[in-house]
Design a protein around this motif. Structure first.
Motif, short mmCIF file in Angstrom:
data_model
loop_
_atom_site.label_atom_id
_atom_site.label_comp_id
_atom_site.label_asym_id
_atom_site.label_seq_id
_atom_site.Cartn_x
_atom_site.Cartn_y
_atom_site.Cartn_z
N PHE A 103 0.84 -1.20 0.00
CA PHE A 103 0.00 0.00 0.00
C PHE A 103 0.88 1.25 0.00
N LYS A 104 0.94 1.91 -1.11
CA LYS A 104 1.73 3.13 -1.21
C LYS A 104 1.14 4.21 -0.30
N GLY A 105 1.99 4.81 0.52
CA GLY A 105 1.54 5.87 1.41
C GLY A 105 1.00 5.39 2.74
N THR A 106 0.99 4.06 2.96
CA THR A 106 0.52 3.48 4.21
C THR A 106 1.69 2.85 4.94
N THR A 107 1.81 3.11 6.23
CA THR A 107 2.91 2.53 7.00
C THR A 107 2.47 1.23 7.68
N PHE A 108 3.46 0.48 8.13
CA PHE A 108 3.20 -0.74 8.88
C PHE A 108 2.41 -0.41 10.14
N ARG A 109 2.72 0.70 10.77
CA ARG A 109 1.99 1.14 11.98
C ARG A 109 0.50 1.32 11.67
N LEU A 167 11.85 -0.55 16.53
CA LEU A 167 10.62 0.25 16.51
C LEU A 167 10.51 1.05 15.22
N ASP A 168 11.64 1.36 14.60
CA ASP A 168 11.62 2.13 13.36
C ASP A 168 10.86 1.41 12.25
N PHE A 169 10.81 0.07 12.36
CA PHE A 169 10.13 -0.71 11.33
C PHE A 169 8.65 -0.37 11.28
N LEU A 170 8.09 0.05 12.40
CA LEU A 170 6.67 0.40 12.42
C LEU A 170 6.32 1.53 11.47
N ASP A 171 7.28 2.39 11.21
CA ASP A 171 7.01 3.56 10.38
C ASP A 171 7.50 3.40 8.94
N LYS A 172 7.84 2.17 8.57
CA LYS A 172 8.20 1.91 7.18
C LYS A 172 6.95 1.86 6.30
N PRO A 173 7.00 2.47 5.13
CA PRO A 173 5.87 2.35 4.20
C PRO A 173 5.75 0.90 3.71
N VAL A 174 4.52 0.43 3.60
CA VAL A 174 4.28 -0.93 3.11
C VAL A 174 4.18 -0.86 1.59
N ASP A 175 5.33 -0.66 0.94
CA ASP A 175 5.34 -0.48 -0.50
C ASP A 175 6.36 -1.42 -1.14
N SER A 176 6.69 -1.14 -2.39
CA SER A 176 7.55 -2.04 -3.15
C SER A 176 8.99 -2.06 -2.66
N LYS A 177 9.35 -1.16 -1.77
CA LYS A 177 10.72 -1.12 -1.27
C LYS A 177 10.99 -2.18 -0.20
N LEU A 178 9.94 -2.73 0.37
CA LEU A 178 10.13 -3.78 1.37
C LEU A 178 10.58 -5.07 0.69
#
Length: 253
Positions: free
Chosen positions: A97-103, A130-141
């Motif tokens: 989801f572009k623009g949506t974070t894991f959090r 904890l930084d992982f929570l604010d990663k965008p759930v996009d193609s970069k993961l």
């Protein structure tokens, strides 16, 4: 806990594309999943494994038969109603989801933004930062990262039944064993009835019971050892790789 009674799923093929009318994908399946057990569902490609899982979740509609969950017929229930009742589904290819974070996703899944509770969930799937929570759930993961996101959102509500469709897809060899241990731990510590659709030997060995699906029917239930003679023609491989005749102990022929 979850009973399938004469379950059938039939699709209509498009005649203009060479179809021959109705095609039966799931053909009269009867089975009862017991509370707190670990099940592996395996079989050749196109046998109906994933379709069976999607019928349980409500992603595909039942053509006929019944799905009973804790004594209630849920055959006509929506995906949302089944999720609220305690059934969770983890997709083979998780959405991004572009623009949506894991959090954001985890907060929605848990119904809370309480960071302490979010941290407890990510710790359960082996995420320490904890930084992982604010990663965008996009193609970069990476494949492994998006799988951890999917696993975390699946277990977020401590589901009664958790369904995992080929969870080893897109992840490296070294991630598989920790994933198996995670799902077994969730099963044992939280009493989660676990269904894993997989060709991977690690999941088949971890299961309390293996279900072999062929041509839309469950043709065998039991242990992996008991199933081996039936798996000789299924090309089931240990690490989700195509086996090309090599003498690999992890590859079934």
């Amino acid at each position: 806990m979850l009973e399938l009674k004469d379950l059938r799923f039939v699709v209509q093929e498009d005649a203009s594309e060479g179809g021959n009318g109705a095609k039966t994908i799931i053909d009269g399946v009867n089975f009862t999943f017991e509370k707190g057990k670990f099940y592996a569902v395996t079989g050749p490609n196109g046998s109906g494994k994933t379709t069976l899982a999607k019928l349980i979740m409500g992603i595909n509609p039942v053509t006929s038969g019944e799905i009973l969950f804790e004594g209630k017929d849920i055959s006509g229930w929506s995906i949302t109603d089944r999720a609220r009742a305690g059934i969770a589904y983890s997709f083979q290819h998780p959405a991004r989801f572009k623009g949506t974070t894991f959090r954001d996703l985890l907060s929605i899944a848990m119904g809370t933004e309480d960071e302490d509770k979010l941290v407890k969930i990510i710790a359960r799937v082996g995420i320490c930062s904890l930084d992982f929570l604010d990663k965008p759930v996009d193609s970069k993961l990476s494949g492994g990262e998006i799988k951890k996101v999917e696993l975390a959102t699946t277990i977020a509500r401590n589901p009664k039944i958790a369904i995992y469709d080929e969870p080893d897809t897109g992840i490296d060899l070294w991630t598989i064993d920790p994933m198996v241990k995670l799902l077994k731990r969730e099963q044992k510590e939280y009493g989660t009835t676990t269904l894993v659709v997989s060709h991977n030997r690690a999941f088949l060995e971890a299961a309390d019971r293996l279900l072999l699906v062929k041509k839309g029917r469950i043709v065998f239930t039991g242990s992996l050892e008991e199933a081996l003679p039936l798996l000789n023609d299924l090309s089931i491989c240990g690490y989700s790789e195509v086996c090309e005749g090599e003498s690999d102990a992890k590859c079934y022929r």
